[in-house]
Motif scaffolding. Sequence first.
Motif, PDB file in Angstrom:
ATOM      1  N   HIS A   1       0.840  -1.195   0.000  1.00 38.28           N
ATOM      2  CA  HIS A   1       0.000   0.000   0.000  1.00 38.28           C
ATOM      3  C   HIS A   1       0.874   1.243   0.000  1.00 38.28           C
TER       4      HIS A   1
ATOM      5  N   GLY B   1      -7.164   5.566  -1.954  1.00 32.22           N
ATOM      6  CA  GLY B   1      -7.835   5.105  -3.156  1.00 32.22           C
ATOM      7  C   GLY B   1      -7.288   5.657  -4.450  1.00 32.22           C
TER       8      GLY B   1
ATOM      9  N   GLU C   1      -3.612   2.806  -6.110  1.00 35.09           N
ATOM     10  CA  GLU C   1      -3.935   1.427  -6.489  1.00 35.09           C
ATOM     11  C   GLU C   1      -2.863   0.416  -6.121  1.00 35.09           C
TER      12      GLU C   1
ATOM     13  N   CYS D   1      -2.604  -1.031  -3.414  1.00 31.86           N
ATOM     14  CA  CYS D   1      -3.204  -2.049  -2.547  1.00 31.86           C
ATOM     15  C   CYS D   1      -4.267  -2.898  -3.231  1.00 31.86           C
ATOM     16  N   ARG D   2      -4.343  -2.865  -4.549  1.00 29.80           N
ATOM     17  CA  ARG D   2      -5.371  -3.672  -5.231  1.00 29.80           C
ATOM     18  C   ARG D   2      -5.089  -5.156  -5.041  1.00 29.80           C
TER      19      ARG D   2
ATOM     20  N   THR E   1     -14.809  -0.008  -5.690  1.00 30.20           N
ATOM     21  CA  THR E   1     -13.472  -0.156  -6.283  1.00 30.20           C
ATOM     22  C   THR E   1     -13.327  -1.428  -7.107  1.00 30.20           C
TER      23      THR E   1
ATOM     24  N   LEU F   1      -9.712  -2.428  -3.953  1.00 33.58           N
ATOM     25  CA  LEU F   1      -8.657  -1.680  -3.262  1.00 33.58           C
ATOM     26  C   LEU F   1      -8.698  -2.002  -1.774  1.00 33.58           C
TER      27      LEU F   1
ATOM     28  N   ASN G   1       0.563  -0.953  -8.383  1.00 37.26           N
ATOM     29  CA  ASN G   1       0.058  -2.276  -8.748  1.00 37.26           C
ATOM     30  C   ASN G   1       0.084  -2.522 -10.251  1.00 37.26           C
TER      31      ASN G   1
ATOM     32  N   ALA H   1      -6.088   6.803  -9.058  1.00 38.99           N
ATOM     33  CA  ALA H   1      -4.844   6.359  -8.459  1.00 38.99           C
ATOM     34  C   ALA H   1      -3.811   7.464  -8.483  1.00 38.99           C
TER      35      ALA H   1
END
Length: 338
Positions: free
Chosen positions: A36, A41, A44, A46-47, A60, A67, A184, A337
């Motif tokens: 992360h 938000g 991205e 942490c997707r 998301t 996310l 990501n 993002a």
Amino acid sequence: MSKSTCTVTINGKPVKANVGDTLIDAGLGGRIVLPHDCCSGQCETCRVRVLSGQVDDQGTLEKNTVLGCLAVLEGDAEISYDPVPIVKTVKGVVQTIQKIKDDYLEVRVRVARPVTWLPGQYLRATFAGYPPRDYSPTTPLNLDADENVVVFHIKVYPDSIVSSKLGNQIDKGHSVKLRGPFGNAFLRRQPEPLLLTSTGTGFAPIWSIAVAASLGQPDREIRIIAGARTKDGLYMRDAVRWLQSRGIPITLTASDGDNETVMTDRPQDLVGNLTADHIVYSAGAPAHVEAMRTLARVAGATFYADPFYVAEEDRGVLAMASSLLRKAAGPFAPASAQ
């Protein structure tokens, strides 16, 4: 009485969590750090994939991914994420700053030890005395890579806090700290055809992905669309020649193109046939990335995003606006993002 606790399984490891926890918080509670960065938000990083269970995606959802900083647990669930390099801070100095076209610079930073990053990720660069900025490391346009040198493509904005100082107040020998990697939208080893699109210096991560995919998976289908506001922003001529020599089609487009060597359409209008089998990476202006996200979503394609927001914008305001849009529009609201 509703259930207040649950179990979330992360990359095969079960963790006790509370209903209502974000996926990142649930992981941290079990001493698992999901990748992360911004936690608002935008980036991205942490997707993650939702394999099963009860997760409120908070608008998301992209295919089976959400996310982790916004999606919350509603009950037991199983999620997974791709392994990424550990985030570290490395010291370095500016080695060279070279103009590659008007208002576009190649900045090389020599680091004390090699920085590990995946093609398509970004680093946080802090030039001594200046605020941090996020830049995507990339492959040199002439391919003269050095593992102890990190290369960035940077657009110079007049009167900006950092970019306008490059080449004068910030010059050769200037101290730099690099932290990362984040993001990501990095290259995975997948067999499906690649569509890579960019605007402006969004070409930097797209170029690194294209080179890595071409050299590592020479039989993989790759297509590139690179755009700029005007032809002066198409700084990647050396890269174009290399790609063409390997049989990789690249389409250039700008508002003042000639519709022969340089088109005049928006990059997203040149996509053509897009299928659920495609893997799409898009980087650059947020409007372009969101347009590509919509096309990918309609086609059912897998989509990875790396929007470039203007650094001087207040991230808190952007995050708040993004959150409100998601809540208003439901599960298919646009995500943003970086």
